[in-house]
Scaffold this motif. Structure first.
Motif, PDB file in Angstrom:
ATOM      1  N   ARG A   1      -3.860 -60.138  74.877  1.00  0.00           N
ATOM      2  CA  ARG A   1      -2.869 -60.708  73.957  1.00  0.00           C
ATOM      3  C   ARG A   1      -3.365 -60.607  72.513  1.00  0.00           C
ATOM      4  O   ARG A   1      -2.638 -60.161  71.622  1.00  0.00           O
ATOM      5  N   GLU A   2      -4.604 -60.997  72.272  1.00  0.00           N
ATOM      6  CA  GLU A   2      -5.154 -60.956  70.918  1.00  0.00           C
ATOM      7  C   GLU A   2      -5.232 -59.532  70.380  1.00  0.00           C
ATOM      8  O   GLU A   2      -4.905 -59.281  69.220  1.00  0.00           O
ATOM      9  N   ALA A   3      -5.666 -58.591  71.226  1.00  0.00           N
ATOM     10  CA  ALA A   3      -5.763 -57.197  70.798  1.00  0.00           C
ATOM     11  C   ALA A   3      -4.384 -56.632  70.481  1.00  0.00           C
ATOM     12  O   ALA A   3      -4.196 -55.946  69.466  1.00  0.00           O
ATOM     13  N   MET A   4      -3.414 -56.926  71.334  1.00  0.00           N
ATOM     14  CA  MET A   4      -2.059 -56.421  71.131  1.00  0.00           C
ATOM     15  C   MET A   4      -1.433 -56.993  69.854  1.00  0.00           C
ATOM     16  O   MET A   4      -0.819 -56.264  69.076  1.00  0.00           O
ATOM     17  N   LEU A   5      -1.607 -58.278  69.637  1.00  0.00           N
ATOM     18  CA  LEU A   5      -1.057 -58.899  68.434  1.00  0.00           C
ATOM     19  C   LEU A   5      -1.722 -58.346  67.169  1.00  0.00           C
ATOM     20  O   LEU A   5      -1.050 -58.071  66.179  1.00  0.00           O
ATOM     21  N   ALA A   6      -3.042 -58.178  67.219  1.00  0.00           N
ATOM     22  CA  ALA A   6      -3.755 -57.642  66.054  1.00  0.00           C
ATOM     23  C   ALA A   6      -3.330 -56.205  65.757  1.00  0.00           C
ATOM     24  O   ALA A   6      -3.100 -55.846  64.600  1.00  0.00           O
ATOM     25  N   TYR A   7      -3.198 -55.399  66.788  1.00  0.00           N
ATOM     26  CA  TYR A   7      -2.881 -53.984  66.597  1.00  0.00           C
ATOM     27  C   TYR A   7      -1.420 -53.756  66.194  1.00  0.00           C
ATOM     28  O   TYR A   7      -1.134 -53.047  65.239  1.00  0.00           O
ATOM     29  N   TYR A   8      -0.502 -54.370  66.907  1.00  0.00           N
ATOM     30  CA  TYR A   8       0.917 -54.090  66.683  1.00  0.00           C
ATOM     31  C   TYR A   8       1.574 -54.973  65.620  1.00  0.00           C
ATOM     32  O   TYR A   8       2.473 -54.526  64.926  1.00  0.00           O
ATOM     33  N   PHE A   9       1.153 -56.225  65.515  1.00  0.00           N
ATOM     34  CA  PHE A   9       1.839 -57.129  64.600  1.00  0.00           C
ATOM     35  C   PHE A   9       1.081 -57.350  63.300  1.00  0.00           C
ATOM     36  O   PHE A   9       1.684 -57.513  62.249  1.00  0.00           O
ATOM     37  N   GLN A  10      -0.247 -57.364  63.372  1.00  0.00           N
ATOM     38  CA  GLN A  10      -1.036 -57.501  62.155  1.00  0.00           C
ATOM     39  C   GLN A  10      -1.430 -56.139  61.592  1.00  0.00           C
ATOM     40  O   GLN A  10      -2.060 -56.055  60.552  1.00  0.00           O
ATOM     41  N   GLU A  11      -1.105 -55.071  62.330  1.00  0.00           N
ATOM     42  CA  GLU A  11      -1.334 -53.687  61.925  1.00  0.00           C
ATOM     43  C   GLU A  11      -2.794 -53.385  61.616  1.00  0.00           C
ATOM     44  O   GLU A  11      -3.105 -52.634  60.682  1.00  0.00           O
ATOM     45  N   LYS A  12      -3.699 -53.969  62.390  1.00  0.00           N
ATOM     46  CA  LYS A  12      -5.120 -53.664  62.239  1.00  0.00           C
ATOM     47  C   LYS A  12      -5.432 -52.396  63.030  1.00  0.00           C
ATOM     48  O   LYS A  12      -4.789 -52.096  64.024  1.00  0.00           O
ATOM     49  N   THR A  13      -6.442 -51.678  62.585  1.00  0.00           N
ATOM     50  CA  THR A  13      -6.848 -50.472  63.299  1.00  0.00           C
ATOM     51  C   THR A  13      -7.720 -50.868  64.496  1.00  0.00           C
ATOM     52  O   THR A  13      -8.261 -51.974  64.557  1.00  0.00           O
TER      53      THR A  13
END
Length: 80
Positions: A36-48
Motif C-alpha cells: 500500500r505504501e509503495a503504491m501510494l508513493a509511486y502512483y499518487f505522490q509520483e516518487k521514483t
C-alpha cells in the motif's frame, strides 16, 4: 484456457464512482502495508522507484517487486 466470450468485451461498464470505491477497498483491505505504501508513493505522490528504495533503505528491485505484486493483486481482485 482462455474464455473467448470475454475477450475484448465492450459491454456495459460500472459507473466511475463504483469503480473508484472498489479500487479504494482493495488497496485498503487486500494489500499489505508495504504494498500500500509503495503504491501510494509511486502512483499518487509520483516518487521514483529509486527515491522509494532510498527512503526505505532497500534495493530498487525490492520496490519493483513489491509494486508488481500489488498491481497483480489489484488486477486479480478487480477482475470481476
Amino acid at each position: 484456457m482462455k474464455n473467448i466470450l470475454y475477450e475484448g468485451y465492450e459491454g456495459p461498464r460500472l459507473p466511475k464512482e463504483v469503480q473508484m470505491k472498489r479500487v479504494q477497498r482493495v488497496i485498503r483491505e487486500e494489500l499489505t502495508q508495504l504494498q500500500r505504501e509503495a503504491m501510494l508513493a509511486y502512483y499518487f505522490q509520483e516518487k521514483t522507484i529509486y527515491a522509494i528504495a532510498r527512503e526505505r533503505g532497500v534495493q530498487r528491485s525490492t520496490v519493483s517487486r513489491t509494486l508488481r505484486r500489488a498491481e497483480n493483486k489489484l488486477k486479480r481482485y478487480l477482475r470481476y
